[in-house]
Design a protein around this motif. Structure first.
Motif, mmCIF file in Angstrom:
data_model
loop_
_atom_site.group_PDB
_atom_site.id
_atom_site.type_symbol
_atom_site.label_atom_id
_atom_site.label_comp_id
_atom_site.label_asym_id
_atom_site.label_seq_id
_atom_site.Cartn_x
_atom_site.Cartn_y
_atom_site.Cartn_z
ATOM 1 N N CYS A 489 25.734 31.374 -39.644
ATOM 2 C CA CYS A 489 25.696 31.049 -38.214
ATOM 3 C C CYS A 489 25.755 29.543 -37.976
ATOM 4 C CB CYS A 489 24.402 31.569 -37.591
ATOM 5 S SG CYS A 489 24.250 33.341 -37.707
ATOM 6 N N GLY A 490 26.147 29.170 -36.773
ATOM 7 C CA GLY A 490 26.066 27.781 -36.354
ATOM 8 C C GLY A 490 24.702 27.484 -35.736
ATOM 9 N N ARG A 491 24.255 28.391 -34.878
ATOM 10 C CA ARG A 491 22.937 28.232 -34.238
ATOM 11 C C ARG A 491 22.135 29.507 -34.454
ATOM 12 N NH1 ARG A 491 23.158 27.573 -28.068
ATOM 13 N NH2 ARG A 491 24.657 29.281 -28.159
ATOM 14 N N ILE A 492 20.847 29.385 -34.431
ATOM 15 C CA ILE A 492 19.996 30.567 -34.563
ATOM 16 C C ILE A 492 18.927 30.531 -33.478
ATOM 17 C CG2 ILE A 492 18.402 31.844 -36.061
ATOM 18 C CD1 ILE A 492 19.974 30.658 -38.448
ATOM 19 N N VAL A 493 18.863 31.628 -32.753
ATOM 20 C CA VAL A 493 17.906 31.749 -31.662
ATOM 21 C C VAL A 493 16.684 32.471 -32.195
ATOM 22 C CG1 VAL A 493 17.520 32.809 -29.410
ATOM 23 C CG2 VAL A 493 19.788 31.960 -30.017
ATOM 24 N N VAL A 494 15.496 31.922 -31.955
ATOM 25 C CA VAL A 494 14.277 32.547 -32.464
ATOM 26 C C VAL A 494 13.447 33.087 -31.291
ATOM 27 C CG1 VAL A 494 12.166 32.205 -33.804
ATOM 28 C CG2 VAL A 494 14.242 30.951 -34.404
ATOM 29 N N PHE A 495 13.141 34.368 -31.355
ATOM 30 C CA PHE A 495 12.284 34.967 -30.347
ATOM 31 C C PHE A 495 10.851 35.056 -30.869
ATOM 32 C CE2 PHE A 495 16.251 36.383 -28.564
ATOM 33 C CZ PHE A 495 16.000 36.436 -27.202
ATOM 34 N N PHE A 496 9.913 34.861 -29.970
ATOM 35 C CA PHE A 496 8.509 35.076 -30.336
ATOM 36 C C PHE A 496 7.807 35.733 -29.153
ATOM 37 C CE2 PHE A 496 4.039 33.866 -30.829
ATOM 38 C CZ PHE A 496 3.814 34.372 -32.104
ATOM 39 N N GLU A 497 7.120 36.807 -29.414
ATOM 40 C CA GLU A 497 6.418 37.562 -28.378
ATOM 41 C C GLU A 497 7.319 37.848 -27.179
ATOM 42 O OE1 GLU A 497 2.827 35.293 -27.723
ATOM 43 O OE2 GLU A 497 1.822 36.299 -29.408
ATOM 44 N N GLY A 498 8.562 38.240 -27.463
ATOM 45 C CA GLY A 498 9.461 38.665 -26.394
ATOM 46 C C GLY A 498 10.105 37.544 -25.607
ATOM 47 N N LYS A 499 9.824 36.297 -26.008
ATOM 48 C CA LYS A 499 10.435 35.182 -25.279
ATOM 49 C C LYS A 499 11.313 34.376 -26.213
ATOM 50 C CE LYS A 499 7.432 34.630 -21.469
ATOM 51 N NZ LYS A 499 5.982 34.573 -21.488
ATOM 52 N N LEU A 500 12.361 33.798 -25.640
ATOM 53 C CA LEU A 500 13.187 32.907 -26.440
ATOM 54 C C LEU A 500 12.343 31.674 -26.745
ATOM 55 C CD1 LEU A 500 16.884 32.032 -25.754
ATOM 56 C CD2 LEU A 500 15.297 30.484 -26.845
ATOM 57 N N PHE A 501 12.010 31.497 -28.019
ATOM 58 C CA PHE A 501 11.048 30.460 -28.375
ATOM 59 C C PHE A 501 11.745 29.154 -28.745
ATOM 60 C CE2 PHE A 501 8.014 28.527 -31.436
ATOM 61 C CZ PHE A 501 6.989 28.302 -30.538
ATOM 62 N N ARG A 502 12.768 29.251 -29.584
ATOM 63 C CA ARG A 502 13.507 28.037 -29.955
ATOM 64 C C ARG A 502 14.950 28.376 -30.297
ATOM 65 N NH1 ARG A 502 10.919 23.701 -33.969
ATOM 66 N NH2 ARG A 502 12.471 22.409 -32.963
ATOM 67 N N ILE A 503 15.824 27.404 -30.127
ATOM 68 C CA ILE A 503 17.192 27.535 -30.634
ATOM 69 C C ILE A 503 17.365 26.433 -31.670
ATOM 70 C CG2 ILE A 503 19.650 27.502 -30.072
ATOM 71 C CD1 ILE A 503 18.930 28.315 -27.229
ATOM 72 N N LEU A 504 17.660 26.821 -32.899
ATOM 73 C CA LEU A 504 17.756 25.841 -33.981
ATOM 74 C C LEU A 504 19.167 25.831 -34.554
ATOM 75 C CD1 LEU A 504 14.429 26.857 -35.738
ATOM 76 C CD2 LEU A 504 14.862 24.635 -34.713
ATOM 77 N N ARG A 505 19.592 24.665 -35.027
ATOM 78 C CA ARG A 505 20.847 24.609 -35.771
ATOM 79 C C ARG A 505 20.583 25.204 -37.145
ATOM 80 N NH1 ARG A 505 20.629 19.312 -35.050
ATOM 81 N NH2 ARG A 505 20.671 19.199 -37.322
ATOM 82 N N SER A 506 21.594 25.885 -37.701
ATOM 83 C CA SER A 506 21.321 26.587 -38.957
ATOM 84 C C SER A 506 21.100 25.622 -40.120
ATOM 85 C CB SER A 506 22.440 27.553 -39.278
ATOM 86 O OG SER A 506 23.639 26.835 -39.363
ATOM 87 N N ASP A 507 21.478 24.343 -39.972
ATOM 88 C CA ASP A 507 21.231 23.430 -41.086
ATOM 89 C C ASP A 507 19.876 22.735 -40.960
ATOM 90 O OD1 ASP A 507 21.852 21.829 -38.971
ATOM 91 O OD2 ASP A 507 23.552 20.820 -39.912
ATOM 92 N N GLU A 508 19.066 23.174 -40.011
ATOM 93 C CA GLU A 508 17.745 22.585 -39.916
ATOM 94 C C GLU A 508 16.848 23.093 -41.055
ATOM 95 O OE1 GLU A 508 15.829 21.409 -35.774
ATOM 96 O OE2 GLU A 508 17.684 22.519 -35.610
#
Ligand code: ADP
Ligand code: MG
Length: 524
Positions: A489-508
């Motif tokens: 992936c280029g970006r990865i979206v992370v959900f936590f407790e049903g909310k969009l918590f962070r969007i990270l670049r995959s090379d982070e």
């Protein structure tokens, strides 16, 4: 005298073929607060279940390994044994009896009896001293800084209160040496969590050792004297207070050995293909709420979370499987998610995680599965001039099917073999072929490599990348396999407790991911 209240040596536990605990050795010092952390499924609850003699362990074939209490080898076969050795447990799910009062729950099977009656009738027939029970219950709750009418039925209590009643039951026990808590703060609200942590500190200062499971890393760091990290059922590390930090713990949870092929897929935001505005999906157990997020044309975007925190809901929501609210815009126009056929015709398609349940026609052939949606929904492979008549053009269809079988190395005896007879990996390849047949502009994929062997995994990941490169298909991949997402992936979206918590670049850094998945932010 041993300095340890409990020592566990080479504990192994299997559920069928799955190794849930792999040679686990841990020692718990008297009166210490010992943290136990690890990603979902790393074996934390299983370990506690073994040590507390819970029936699920017995019923699934028992365990092997040694347990010592105060330096003496013991066998913990039932919860009764555990209680006898001075162990208490607060469960992840509540174990209160709803029809009994708070007092009755706290004193259950340890009721006070009136001495006179005992003398005449023996212990079992004697009368329960209700007044004494009640004052014990009030005292135990008061010790936790909690005042509540102890004659209320447990069934009507709030989740917070239930949690405190459970704890009161344990602290009321005489000779409690060791208390297990399995994610106790997961159900508590913000103001009650610190209260619980204070109580635990107090208990430990009075000599009760505590084994504390949580995935909130900041909480564990603030509270614990020592911390053990489990990864895939094995002990990854064990630290004392001077040695641990949120960062080291996060790294150990994910593992040093995460294969990180730095993604060559730099994320370049260009045209927005799909936008979510306050999007909510009522998917039972995976709800998401208030999601605002854009998907760009041509990208591969990953979606991840712990299970139950929402990663699967986005795709299901777009495809109208569950009730949704908020808005979805696609190519700058609103998308009516309830109109599934309309959605598919606009170039959106979905590969569900439940291949066998909703992805495949198992009793049908490989060929039928590949062309089914294309033929029925998009009138592809129809014969003659009047496409609407809908006669299947075998020749056209078959050459299409054969090209997919060849290209993706689908292992089948012939296109007419039933899909039910194929391995998981090959079933998934059939699923992807069917989706590709629809030539979607955007494809939602859920857990594409779940339940497939390593070889097939690589092939499936290759297939996804190829679809993206060759056809420019935008991919939204929901997966719990973080390393796989990081690779493609280029970006990865992370959900936590049903909310969009962070969007990270995959090379982070992986640590950023581990923290985000646990609902943490690392501030340098
Ligand atoms: P954690 O509490 O760290 O999230 P668990 O101890 O619940 O992890 O689970 C460890 C592994 O054992 C997981 O792969 C889980 O699916 C499996 N497992 C747990 N309980 C059972 C059970 N009763 N039957 C079969 N598998 C189980
Ligand atoms: Mg658990």
């Amino acid at each position: 005298m041993s300095e340890f209240v409990m020592q566990i040596e080479e504990l192994n536990k299997c559920f069928g073929a799955l190794k849930a605990l792999d040679n686990v050795s841990i020692s718990i010092k008297k009166g210490e607060i010992h943290g136990l952390i690890g990603a979902n499924g790393s074996g934390k609850s299983t370990l506690m279940n073994v040590l507390f003699g819970n029936s699920v362990i017995r019923e699934s074939g028992g365990y092997s390994g040694e347990i010592m209490i105060d330096g003496q080898k013991v066998e913990i076969k039932t919860t009764k044994d555990a209680v006898k050795y001075g162990i208490g447990m607060i469960h992840q799910e509540f174990a209160l009896i709803p029809d009994m009062t708070i007092t009755e729950n706290i004193k259950l099977s340890r009721e006070n009896t009136k001495p006179m009656h005992k003398k005449f009738f023996g212990e079992n027939l004697s009368c329960i001293d209700k007044e004494k029970d009640r004052s014990d219950a009030v005292r135990a709750l008061k010790r936790l800084g909690f005042t509540v009418d102890t004659e209320l039925r447990a069934g009507i209590l709030s989740t917070n209160t239930k949690q405190f009643v459970e704890i009161a039951r344990e602290v009321d026990k005489k000779g409690l040496k060791l208390l297990f808590l399995d994610e106790p703060t997961a159900v508590l609200n913000k103001s009650d969590s610190p209260k619980l942590l204070e109580i635990l500190k107090e208990l430990s200062s009075e000599g009760t050792a505590i084994l504390f499971v949580s995935h909130r890393l900041d909480e564990v760091c603030a509270l614990c004297d020592r911390i053990t990290v489990l990864r895939d059922g094995a002990v990854a590390s064990c630290y004392s207070r001077e040695e641990f930090s949120v960062k080291t713990l996060a790294r150990d949870m994910v593992g040093y050995d995460v294969q990180k092929t730095v993604s060559e897929r730099k994320f370049i935001p260009n045209d927005i293909l799909m936008s979510f505005k306050d999007f909510c999906v009522d998917m039972p157990g995976e709800e998401i709420r208030g999601v605002n997020f854009d998907i760009y044309k041509g990208e591969i975007v990953g979606v991840t979370s712990l299970s139950g925190h929402g990663k699967l809901a986005l795709g299901y929501g777009v495809m109208g499987f569950y009730k949704t609210s908020g808005e979805v815009f696609y190519k700058n126009k609103p998308l009516v998610v309830e109109d599934i056929r309309g959605t598919i015709n606009r170039g959106i398609y979905y590969l569900p995680d439940d291949r066998r349940g909703s992805g495949l026609l198992l009793e049908h052939t490989v060929a039928e599965n590949i062309v089914f949606s294309g033929f029925h929904i998009k009138n592809m492979f129809s014969k003659g001039l009047t496409k609407t008549l809908g006669f299947f053009d075998k020749r056209k269809g078959l050459s299409h099917i054969e090209s997919f079988i060849k290209r993706f190395e689908i292992k089948c005896s012939s296109p007419s073999q039933k899909v039910i007879e194929l391995s998981g990996g090959n079933q998934q390849k059939v699923c992807i072929s069917r989706a590709l047949t629809m030539k979607p502009d955007i494809l939602f994929v859920s857990e594409p490599t779940r339940g497939v062997d390593i070889g097939a995994k690589e092939k499936i990941l290759d297939m996804l990348v190829e679809i993206n490169r060759k056809y420019g298909t935008t991919l939204v991949i929901a997966s719990s396999e973080l390393d796989e997402l990081m690779r493609i992936c280029g970006r990865i979206v992370v959900f936590f407790e049903g909310k969009l918590f962070r969007i990270l670049r995959s090379d982070e850094d992986e640590i950023e991911f581990a923290l985000a998945i646990s609902g943490e932010k690392y501030e340098n």
